[in-house]
Design an enzyme around this catalytic site. Structure first.
Site, mmCIF file in Angstrom:
data_model
loop_
_atom_site.group_PDB
_atom_site.id
_atom_site.type_symbol
_atom_site.label_atom_id
_atom_site.label_comp_id
_atom_site.label_asym_id
_atom_site.label_seq_id
_atom_site.Cartn_x
_atom_site.Cartn_y
_atom_site.Cartn_z
ATOM 1 N N ASP A 68 0.750 -1.201 -0.079
ATOM 2 C CA ASP A 68 0.079 -0.139 -0.116
ATOM 3 C C ASP A 68 0.854 1.423 -0.147
ATOM 4 O O ASP A 68 0.584 2.019 -0.774
ATOM 5 C CB ASP A 68 -0.931 0.066 1.340
ATOM 6 C CG ASP A 68 -1.571 1.419 1.432
ATOM 7 O OD1 ASP A 68 -2.738 1.388 0.807
ATOM 8 O OD2 ASP A 68 -1.479 1.913 2.292
ATOM 9 N N GLU A 136 -2.302 -5.100 -3.725
ATOM 10 C CA GLU A 136 -1.346 -4.308 -2.910
ATOM 11 C C GLU A 136 -0.222 -4.965 -2.325
ATOM 12 O O GLU A 136 0.426 -4.844 -2.348
ATOM 13 C CB GLU A 136 -2.150 -3.463 -1.816
ATOM 14 C CG GLU A 136 -3.127 -2.317 -2.254
ATOM 15 C CD GLU A 136 -3.482 -1.655 -1.027
ATOM 16 O OE1 GLU A 136 -4.294 -0.566 -1.545
ATOM 17 O OE2 GLU A 136 -3.990 -2.201 0.061
#
Lengths: 251, 251
Positions: A68, A136
């Site tokens: 992320d 992610e």
């Protein structure tokens, strides 16, 4: 020694049981992954996590945390280069459109990631963003396997440039107020805004909007126009609804 | 040609007017910067921005946007390595402690950045986080000048390991409720919490806290305990106060 042979013969060194996985991954990512184990980990949703010992579990959540942040930096850098005269407000807005949970989920589907994800069936029905979260985590795995520059090139050239249209994205103005009114209608609840100018010692005029869901305040927003203040309040309201009401219903 | 001479003789190639700046920067960052102009830009606060043409200004805000994201990725990666069995919740919390505006501001002061920042005097009195923001912009400049790996090594070895104590940081539990009560006392305002269990279809017990500033709701929080819910509401309340009340007072 004989290291120069390693790349062309890489596939021979992969255990037979992993070859299918290796091929799918290579096809999706567009390059030859080195450390297969880290990519496997990236694809284990917590609903399928492997418990090693008390407090020690194997799933993709740590990699998702890492990916992320890496993805944010890659997208920030990408936009910085694409829009040399875009100001920080514009760049921030564009970035949040690209890395939004919805957009990441769509991207994961576009590149064909869902087939590779290990997840329990129950979780798939309840949680909306499993694919985007796994993407992610894959970016986190890529970063560990290949470093930042390589990961950035793959994300930009194989994912963003192929699947995301910056012109379209620029044109989208997230209309949170319309979305909120839609949700309210669906739930047969009345929403009202209390929107008013507020006095500040700042130079520009300033407005505040307070959003009520039935009688309950669920969001506040402020801005240089009534519209901006209500958009802000609506966004906060939607966040609150997603946490407290929508996540419990079976949509 | 003669490129091998460039490094040792770098200082000779820097205009006399920049040598002092070059030396200070090198001292603070711990390496020899290449592209001086990008570091200069990183140190121009918007209160001192240079207007080139309508809509085109030169200040550090774009670099701050970039550096903020790069710094997040560096710190995420650093903690991922430092705490191999820390879960994503713990890592996220630690990261937000390290990159908090307060902590970045302190770090900027510790490394001696303030002397180099170009800012109007007025702005210095009003805005609390100018130094930390400039540090983020410097990280953005470093990333453009030297790439991710180099920037990461500098941030981790010269900044974080020298000035941030992970053990201490781990021990700090942000106590938002105490901070909120302090602010309330200072402003002679009564704050109350409406905290109650809420029924969800989820397995674990769940609480919600609604925070009132005088009669106005300014925050909500939820969690598995009353304490957690009130902490969340207090955090939201402080954010709201910082945006709407504290930023207008002269503190």
């Amino acid at each position: 020694m004989l290291k120069f042979l390693s790349k062309p013969f890489r596939q021979l060194t992969i255990p037979a049981s992993d070859r299918e996985f290796y091929r799918s991954l290579k096809h999706i990512l567009g390059y030859s992954p080195d450390n297969l184990e880290i990519y496997k980990l990236a694809l284990i949703h917590r609903s399928a996590s492997v418990i090693i010992s008390p407090g020690q579990k194997f799933d993709n959540e740590r990699l998702e945390y890492l990916g992320d942040a890496v993805l944010d930096a890659i997208v920030a850098d990408f936009l910085f280069g694409e829009f040399p005269s875009g100001d920080e407000g514009f760049l921030t807005k564009m970035r949040s459109k690209i890395v939004s949970r919805n957009s990441m989920n769509q991207l994961a589907v576009s590149i064909g990631l869902p087939n590779l994800i290990m997840v329990s069936n129950g979780a798939l029905n309840h949680q909306k963003y499993i694919y985007g979260n796994a993407l992610e985590a894959i970016v986190g795995a890529m970063f560990i396997d290949k470093g930042f520059k390589f990961t950035s090139d793959v994300v930009i050239n194989n994912f963003l440039r192929q699947h995301i249209n910056l012109d379209e994205l620029q044109a989208i103005e997230h209309d949170y107020k319309s979305k909120l009114l839609e949700i309210a209608q669906k739930h047969h609840v009345k929403v009202t805004f209390d929107t008013h100018a507020i006095n500040t010692e700042k130079q520009s005029p300033h407005f505040e909007a307070i959003l009520f869901w039935d009688e309950n305040e669920i969001g506040r927003g402020s801005g240089n126009s009534k519209k901006e203040a209500e958009q802000g309040a609506s966004k906060q309201g939607i966040d609150w609804l997603e946490k407290n009401i929508l996540s419990n219903s079976d949509e």
